[in-house]
Design a protein around this motif. Structure first.
Motif, PDB file in Angstrom:
ATOM      1  N   GLU A  38      41.146  53.730  53.204  1.00 14.51           N
ATOM      2  CA  GLU A  38      41.208  55.502  53.839  1.00 14.51           C
ATOM      3  C   GLU A  38      41.143  55.397  52.595  1.00 14.51           C
ATOM      4  O   GLU A  38      40.121  56.509  51.961  1.00 14.51           O
ATOM      5  CB  GLU A  38      42.696  55.893  53.711  1.00 14.51           C
ATOM      6  CG  GLU A  38      42.830  57.160  54.471  1.00 14.51           C
ATOM      7  CD  GLU A  38      42.266  57.503  55.448  1.00 14.51           C
ATOM      8  OE1 GLU A  38      41.340  58.529  54.950  1.00 14.51           O
ATOM      9  OE2 GLU A  38      41.923  56.319  56.366  1.00 14.51           O
ATOM     10  N   ALA A  39      40.816  54.812  51.107  1.00 11.92           N
ATOM     11  CA  ALA A  39      40.463  55.183  49.756  1.00 11.92           C
ATOM     12  C   ALA A  39      38.949  55.333  49.669  1.00 11.92           C
ATOM     13  O   ALA A  39      37.876  55.554  48.972  1.00 11.92           O
ATOM     14  CB  ALA A  39      41.126  55.213  48.797  1.00 11.92           C
ATOM     15  N   GLY A  40      38.376  53.735  50.238  1.00 15.61           N
ATOM     16  CA  GLY A  40      37.232  53.472  50.515  1.00 15.61           C
ATOM     17  C   GLY A  40      36.811  52.760  49.315  1.00 15.61           C
ATOM     18  O   GLY A  40      37.844  52.056  48.300  1.00 15.61           O
ATOM     19  N   TYR A  41      35.876  53.295  49.310  1.00 15.95           N
ATOM     20  CA  TYR A  41      35.196  52.306  47.397  1.00 15.95           C
ATOM     21  C   TYR A  41      33.920  53.109  46.756  1.00 15.95           C
ATOM     22  O   TYR A  41      33.362  54.176  47.618  1.00 15.95           O
ATOM     23  CB  TYR A  41      34.208  50.976  48.130  1.00 15.95           C
ATOM     24  CG  TYR A  41      35.650  50.269  48.580  1.00 15.95           C
ATOM     25  CD1 TYR A  41      35.823  49.377  48.311  1.00 15.95           C
ATOM     26  CD2 TYR A  41      35.235  50.593  50.071  1.00 15.95           C
ATOM     27  CE1 TYR A  41      37.204  47.913  48.467  1.00 15.95           C
ATOM     28  CE2 TYR A  41      36.935  48.726  50.553  1.00 15.95           C
ATOM     29  CZ  TYR A  41      37.034  48.214  50.258  1.00 15.95           C
ATOM     30  OH  TYR A  41      37.966  47.053  50.743  1.00 15.95           O
ATOM     31  N   GLY A  42      33.235  52.715  45.820  1.00 18.03           N
ATOM     32  CA  GLY A  42      32.251  53.771  44.867  1.00 18.03           C
ATOM     33  C   GLY A  42      31.212  52.833  44.859  1.00 18.03           C
ATOM     34  O   GLY A  42      31.471  51.486  44.612  1.00 18.03           O
ATOM     35  N   GLU A 101      36.950  49.608  43.276  1.00 22.01           N
ATOM     36  CA  GLU A 101      37.520  50.344  44.582  1.00 22.01           C
ATOM     37  C   GLU A 101      38.841  51.381  43.701  1.00 22.01           C
ATOM     38  O   GLU A 101      38.603  52.354  44.492  1.00 22.01           O
ATOM     39  CB  GLU A 101      38.791  49.190  44.304  1.00 22.01           C
ATOM     40  CG  GLU A 101      38.567  47.818  45.264  1.00 22.01           C
ATOM     41  CD  GLU A 101      39.802  46.230  44.622  1.00 22.01           C
ATOM     42  OE1 GLU A 101      40.830  46.592  44.566  1.00 22.01           O
ATOM     43  OE2 GLU A 101      39.367  45.704  45.451  1.00 22.01           O
ATOM     44  N   ASP A 102      37.660  51.575  42.097  1.00 27.06           N
ATOM     45  CA  ASP A 102      38.376  53.229  41.975  1.00 27.06           C
ATOM     46  C   ASP A 102      37.307  53.905  42.345  1.00 27.06           C
ATOM     47  O   ASP A 102      36.915  54.473  41.503  1.00 27.06           O
ATOM     48  CB  ASP A 102      38.949  52.774  40.803  1.00 27.06           C
ATOM     49  CG  ASP A 102      39.749  54.294  40.286  1.00 27.06           C
ATOM     50  OD1 ASP A 102      39.558  54.844  40.404  1.00 27.06           O
ATOM     51  OD2 ASP A 102      39.750  54.245  39.155  1.00 27.06           O
ATOM     52  N   LYS A 128      35.612  46.847  35.512  1.00 24.67           N
ATOM     53  CA  LYS A 128      35.790  48.016  36.233  1.00 24.67           C
ATOM     54  C   LYS A 128      34.879  47.923  37.765  1.00 24.67           C
ATOM     55  O   LYS A 128      35.509  48.325  38.848  1.00 24.67           O
ATOM     56  CB  LYS A 128      35.512  49.344  35.865  1.00 24.67           C
ATOM     57  CG  LYS A 128      36.475  49.731  34.492  1.00 24.67           C
ATOM     58  CD  LYS A 128      37.285  49.981  35.488  1.00 24.67           C
ATOM     59  CE  LYS A 128      37.746  51.691  35.266  1.00 24.67           C
ATOM     60  NZ  LYS A 128      39.164  51.574  35.818  1.00 24.67           N
ATOM     61  N   VAL A 129      34.026  45.831  37.900  1.00 26.61           N
ATOM     62  CA  VAL A 129      33.759  46.355  38.865  1.00 26.61           C
ATOM     63  C   VAL A 129      33.935  45.301  39.295  1.00 26.61           C
ATOM     64  O   VAL A 129      34.621  43.884  38.910  1.00 26.61           O
ATOM     65  CB  VAL A 129      31.946  45.599  39.057  1.00 26.61           C
ATOM     66  CG1 VAL A 129      31.322  45.060  40.802  1.00 26.61           C
ATOM     67  CG2 VAL A 129      31.184  46.604  37.718  1.00 26.61           C
ATOM     68  N   SER A 130      34.813  45.925  41.162  1.00 22.76           N
ATOM     69  CA  SER A 130      35.298  44.183  41.824  1.00 22.76           C
ATOM     70  C   SER A 130      34.446  43.613  42.461  1.00 22.76           C
ATOM     71  O   SER A 130      35.500  42.505  42.419  1.00 22.76           O
ATOM     72  CB  SER A 130      36.303  45.380  43.197  1.00 22.76           C
ATOM     73  OG  SER A 130      36.596  46.498  42.714  1.00 22.76           O
TER      74      SER A 130
END
Length: 95
Positions: free
Chosen positions: A33-37, A55-56, A75-77
């Motif tokens: 639901e939050a999706g991705y950047g 993810e944030d 910070k990168v998934s």
């Protein structure tokens, strides 16, 4: 390191549902639901186009308002080869 050219949000709220599903499928990401950047970037060493997936999404929103910020690798998934086509009219999302 990588040079960011464009930042985008890939979420159910910002994309057509079919495009979001295809993007997640093509990138092997879970649909959330939050999706991705996404940071559409170039690898500084090779020059290859890469997509940094975050993810944030709140962090990516902050990056959108900042300029010249260095992004810590933790910070990168995941890094993906190439850039997705985020145009809603595109026949496919992932190359």
């Amino acid at each position: 390191m990588f040079a960011i050219y464009q930042l985008a949000l890939a979420t159910p709220a910002t994309m057509d549902p079919d495009a979001y599903r295809e993007l997640c499928w093509g990138a092997d990401l879970d649909r959330t639901e939050a999706g991705y950047g996404l940071a559409l970037a170039a690898d500084d060493r090779s020059g290859d186009m890469v997509t940094a997936v975050f993810e944030d999404t709140d962090y990516v929103r902050l990056l959108m308002d900042a300029h010249g910020v260095k992004v810590p690798a933790d910070k990168v998934s995941v890094f993906l080869t190439g850039w997705p086509d985020l145009n809603p009219q595109a026949p496919t999302v992932w190359p």
